[in-house]
Motif scaffolding. Structure first.
Motif, PDB file in Angstrom:
ATOM      1  N   VAL A 133       0.816  -1.234   0.569  1.00 38.14           N
ATOM      2  CA  VAL A 133       0.070  -0.230  -0.001  1.00 38.14           C
ATOM      3  C   VAL A 133       1.257   1.218  -0.437  1.00 38.14           C
TER       4      VAL A 133
ATOM      5  N   GLN B 217       1.664   2.095  -3.529  1.00 40.60           N
ATOM      6  CA  GLN B 217       0.982   2.451  -3.821  1.00 40.60           C
ATOM      7  C   GLN B 217       0.988   4.258  -3.975  1.00 40.60           C
TER       8      GLN B 217
ATOM      9  N   TYR C  30       1.174   7.068  -6.584  1.00 42.14           N
ATOM     10  CA  TYR C  30       0.461   7.465  -6.687  1.00 42.14           C
ATOM     11  C   TYR C  30       0.406   9.377  -6.495  1.00 42.14           C
TER      12      TYR C  30
ATOM     13  N   LEU D 277       2.145   2.186 -10.011  1.00 45.77           N
ATOM     14  CA  LEU D 277       1.274   2.603  -9.079  1.00 45.77           C
ATOM     15  C   LEU D 277       0.402   1.391 -10.000  1.00 45.77           C
TER      16      LEU D 277
ATOM     17  N   ALA E  65       1.167  -2.165  -7.877  1.00 43.13           N
ATOM     18  CA  ALA E  65       0.735  -2.571  -6.564  1.00 43.13           C
ATOM     19  C   ALA E  65      -0.602  -2.941  -7.098  1.00 43.13           C
ATOM     20  N   TYR E  66      -1.434  -3.412  -7.695  1.00 48.05           N
ATOM     21  CA  TYR E  66      -2.960  -4.196  -7.951  1.00 48.05           C
ATOM     22  C   TYR E  66      -2.560  -5.213  -8.379  1.00 48.05           C
TER      23      TYR E  66
ATOM     24  N   GLN F 287     -12.323  -1.652  -7.732  1.00 47.99           N
ATOM     25  CA  GLN F 287     -11.770  -0.173  -6.840  1.00 47.99           C
ATOM     26  C   GLN F 287     -13.704  -0.346  -6.494  1.00 47.99           C
TER      27      GLN F 287
ATOM     28  N   GLN G 206      -6.479  -3.612 -14.624  1.00 50.47           N
ATOM     29  CA  GLN G 206      -5.731  -2.165 -14.833  1.00 50.47           C
ATOM     30  C   GLN G 206      -5.981  -1.371 -15.749  1.00 50.47           C
TER      31      GLN G 206
ATOM     32  N   TYR H   7      -7.811  -1.363   1.994  1.00 52.07           N
ATOM     33  CA  TYR H   7      -7.294  -1.783   0.654  1.00 52.07           C
ATOM     34  C   TYR H   7      -7.149  -3.474   1.251  1.00 52.07           C
TER      35      TYR H   7
ATOM     36  N   ARG I 156      -0.173  -8.268  -3.960  1.00 51.83           N
ATOM     37  CA  ARG I 156      -1.090  -6.720  -4.369  1.00 51.83           C
ATOM     38  C   ARG I 156      -2.219  -6.993  -3.990  1.00 51.83           C
TER      39      ARG I 156
END
Length: 125
Positions: free
Chosen positions: A12, A15, A19, A27, A30-31, A37, A49, A102, A108
């Motif tokens: 996190v 991320q 950002y 960024l 990280a996902y 979302q 993504q 998160y 991830r």
């Protein structure tokens, strides 16, 4: 956990750093590829993504964009951030409170939910 694995807190934080650097590739790393979302307890904002890329690139066009971490709580694989986000609104520069939840799995972010609070416009002399 191996010596090279990342904790949910590290994921996190990476991320958040990406950002603030407006680094879209870092960024998105990280996902998870199929991450989602949401608004908190609500609507889907983005899935995957590519949809996230579109959302973030619009935001990254704001010259004053910056997230300031005010508080963070970590419980197992869940990280909750309370942030103050500086944004460029049609009326000018302002800040908005945000709670970001998160869920991290396999190093991830798998799911993120956002609660948006009060917006305050900056008063410039």
């Amino acid at each position: 956990m191996t010596a090279s694995s990342k904790t949910p807190l590290q994921v996190v934080q990476a991320q958040l750093d990406a950002y603030n650097a407006k680094d879209i590739e870092a960024l998105l790393l990280a996902y998870a590829p199929d991450a989602e979302q949401y608004t908190l307890h609500g609507a889907l904002l983005a899935r995957g993504q590519e949809q996230m890329r579109e959302r973030f690139l619009v935001r990254f066009a704001e010259p004053d964009l910056h997230a300031r971490l005010l508080n963070r709580t970590v419980m197992a694989n869940v990280v909750v951030d309370y942030e103050l986000i500086t944004r460029n609104f049609p009326e000018g520069v302002g800040t908005v409170e945000m709670i970001c939840v998160y869920e991290v799995a396999e190093e991830r972010i798998r799911k993120a939910s956002f609660a948006v609070g009060a917006t305050r416009m900056n008063i410039r002399p």
